[in-house]
Write an enzyme that holds these catalytic residues in place. Structure first.
Site, PDB file in Angstrom:
ATOM      1  N   LYS A   1      -2.501  -2.985   7.905  1.00 41.72           N
ATOM      2  CA  LYS A   1      -3.703  -2.542   8.604  1.00 41.72           C
ATOM      3  C   LYS A   1      -3.878  -3.313   9.906  1.00 41.72           C
ATOM      4  O   LYS A   1      -3.629  -4.505   9.965  1.00 41.72           O
ATOM      5  CB  LYS A   1      -4.937  -2.749   7.712  1.00 41.72           C
ATOM      6  CG  LYS A   1      -5.027  -1.767   6.550  1.00 41.72           C
ATOM      7  CD  LYS A   1      -6.333  -1.938   5.810  1.00 41.72           C
ATOM      8  CE  LYS A   1      -6.490  -0.898   4.706  1.00 41.72           C
ATOM      9  NZ  LYS A   1      -7.775  -1.052   3.974  1.00 41.72           N
TER      10      LYS A   1
ATOM     11  N   HIS B   1      -2.754   2.749  -5.910  1.00 39.97           N
ATOM     12  CA  HIS B   1      -3.349   1.492  -5.443  1.00 39.97           C
ATOM     13  C   HIS B   1      -3.524   0.501  -6.590  1.00 39.97           C
ATOM     14  O   HIS B   1      -3.527  -0.711  -6.368  1.00 39.97           O
ATOM     15  CB  HIS B   1      -4.695   1.761  -4.766  1.00 39.97           C
ATOM     16  CG  HIS B   1      -5.065   0.705  -3.766  1.00 39.97           C
ATOM     17  ND1 HIS B   1      -4.324   0.457  -2.628  1.00 39.97           N
ATOM     18  CD2 HIS B   1      -6.093  -0.179  -3.734  1.00 39.97           C
ATOM     19  CE1 HIS B   1      -4.881  -0.517  -1.936  1.00 39.97           C
ATOM     20  NE2 HIS B   1      -5.945  -0.937  -2.586  1.00 39.97           N
TER      21      HIS B   1
ATOM     22  N   ARG C   1      -0.742  -1.966  -6.803  1.00 41.15           N
ATOM     23  CA  ARG C   1      -0.910  -3.092  -5.875  1.00 41.15           C
ATOM     24  C   ARG C   1      -1.880  -4.115  -6.459  1.00 41.15           C
ATOM     25  O   ARG C   1      -1.647  -5.319  -6.396  1.00 41.15           O
ATOM     26  CB  ARG C   1      -1.414  -2.553  -4.538  1.00 41.15           C
ATOM     27  CG  ARG C   1      -1.770  -3.597  -3.483  1.00 41.15           C
ATOM     28  CD  ARG C   1      -2.073  -2.862  -2.180  1.00 41.15           C
ATOM     29  NE  ARG C   1      -2.947  -3.592  -1.295  1.00 41.15           N
ATOM     30  CZ  ARG C   1      -2.531  -4.449  -0.361  1.00 41.15           C
ATOM     31  NH1 ARG C   1      -1.241  -4.719  -0.245  1.00 41.15           N
ATOM     32  NH2 ARG C   1      -3.395  -5.049   0.438  1.00 41.15           N
TER      33      ARG C   1
ATOM     34  N   ARG D   1       0.870  -1.176   0.000  1.00 39.20           N
ATOM     35  CA  ARG D   1       0.000   0.000   0.000  1.00 39.20           C
ATOM     36  C   ARG D   1       0.912   1.232   0.000  1.00 39.20           C
ATOM     37  O   ARG D   1       2.052   1.181   0.477  1.00 39.20           O
ATOM     38  CB  ARG D   1      -0.888   0.025   1.244  1.00 39.20           C
ATOM     39  CG  ARG D   1      -1.816  -1.184   1.388  1.00 39.20           C
ATOM     40  CD  ARG D   1      -2.596  -1.100   2.695  1.00 39.20           C
ATOM     41  NE  ARG D   1      -3.549  -2.204   2.822  1.00 39.20           N
ATOM     42  CZ  ARG D   1      -3.283  -3.370   3.422  1.00 39.20           C
ATOM     43  NH1 ARG D   1      -2.083  -3.563   3.959  1.00 39.20           N
ATOM     44  NH2 ARG D   1      -4.193  -4.319   3.502  1.00 39.20           N
TER      45      ARG D   1
END
Length: 310
Positions: free
Chosen positions: A185, A253, A256, A162
């Site tokens: 996260k 993003h 990713r 990320r």
């Protein structure tokens, strides 16, 4: 909001948020979203029930109250996806509150989320991803800034990071090892292999960077030496995609997404990709199987003799 809750209910809400932050390692963004979603729900209850909401009214919420709230939200123009997120936050709060206060929260926990079409990830093709890496370095007159941008985008695509994870690297993380421990996260750690191309790109950036890359300071720096702002990465990719004729979905993003999709296309194991991405749930990673299938069908339509003859 304070006048719509009793002191006990207000304290319970804060205790839950503290619990999610401390014991569940929820991120600041998650805590903020939880607070917004649940306080919105409690504000509706206060209006719906005609007075401040205490622990007893919270324990007495029925299915009809939940339906009234959801109807109210839809009437305000809240999209099904956003409403489903809010409902999830309310359920998480009620699951915790019912265990603490000892009441039956079935009415809340059994409420069905609205159906919505899940958005599929929008990856770049392999050629487009490589072209993006090459092109981001051409958007500045400062050679070291170009090297920096190439290094960051290479990490997004080559390691599936990320943007927050890439920019969270410290000076002590370089030279990059063959495998990085990334804290994602919720504070969850994962091991990510680092491709030689990514290590080389970071080393080239370090060689050219005019700022001292001390151990505890951010690895990637802005022009004045402060931490690199993620908006600058988005901005340089926007310039590059305009030059390359790529869609607006070609964002940091998306690199990713491209990492995951290209691994899957090459025969990568779904569980392994889940671990590399740091997804808590396999169904999050399974979205990439739908993308891969869509690409296969598109290739079939373009290449199969019978499809072409239609």
């Amino acid at each position: 909001m304070s006048h719509t809750l009793s002191p006990a209910a207000r304290d319970a809400l804060q205790a839950w948020l503290d619990y999610e932050r401390a014991l569940k390692s929820a991120s600041d963004n998650t805590i903020k979203a939880y607070a917004t979603d649940v306080t919105g729900f409690l504000a509706f209850l206060a209006q719906h029930l005609g007075g401040p909401v205490g622990l007893k009214p919270l324990a007495s919420v029925a299915l009809r109250d939940m339906r009234a709230w959801m109807a109210h939200e839809r009437a305000r123009g809240v999209a099904p996806r956003s409403l489903a997120r809010s409902l999830s936050a309310v359920k998480t709060f009620y699951r915790w509150l019912s265990q603490r206060e000892g009441f039956d929260a079935t009415a809340v926990l059994s409420t069905r989320a609205p159906k919505f079409q899940k958005k599929l990830p929008r990856p770049l093709s392999e050629d487009a991803a490589k072209a993006m890496i090459d092109t981001v370095g051409l958007q500045t007159e400062r050679d070291w800034v170009g090297a920096r941008d190439i290094a960051v985008v290479t990490l997004l695509y080559g390691c599936g990071l990320r943007i927050s994870e890439a920019l969270g690297l410290k000076g002590r993380d370089a030279p990059l090892p063959e495998a990085l421990v990334i804290k994602g996260k919720g504070g969850k750690e994962r091991m990510v292999p680092v491709l030689p191309a990514a290590r080389a790109a970071v080393e080239e950036y370090r060689r050219q960077c005019p700022h001292e890359l001390t151990s505890d300071a951010p690895l990637f720096r802005g022009v004045r030496g402060g931490p690199l702002n993620p908006r600058l990465v988005s901005g340089v990719m926007a310039k590059a995609r305009a030059q390359l004729g790529l869609p607006a979905s070609a964002t940091p993003h998306a690199m990713r997404h491209s990492f995951a999709t290209h691994l899957l296309s090459a025969g990568g194991d779904l569980r392994a990709i889940q671990e590399l991405l740091g997804h808590a749930r396999l169904d999050t990673t399974q979205a990439y199987t739908a993308v891969d299938t869509a690409h296969l069908l598109d290739a079939y339509e373009k290449a199969h003799p019978k499809a072409r003859s239609k």
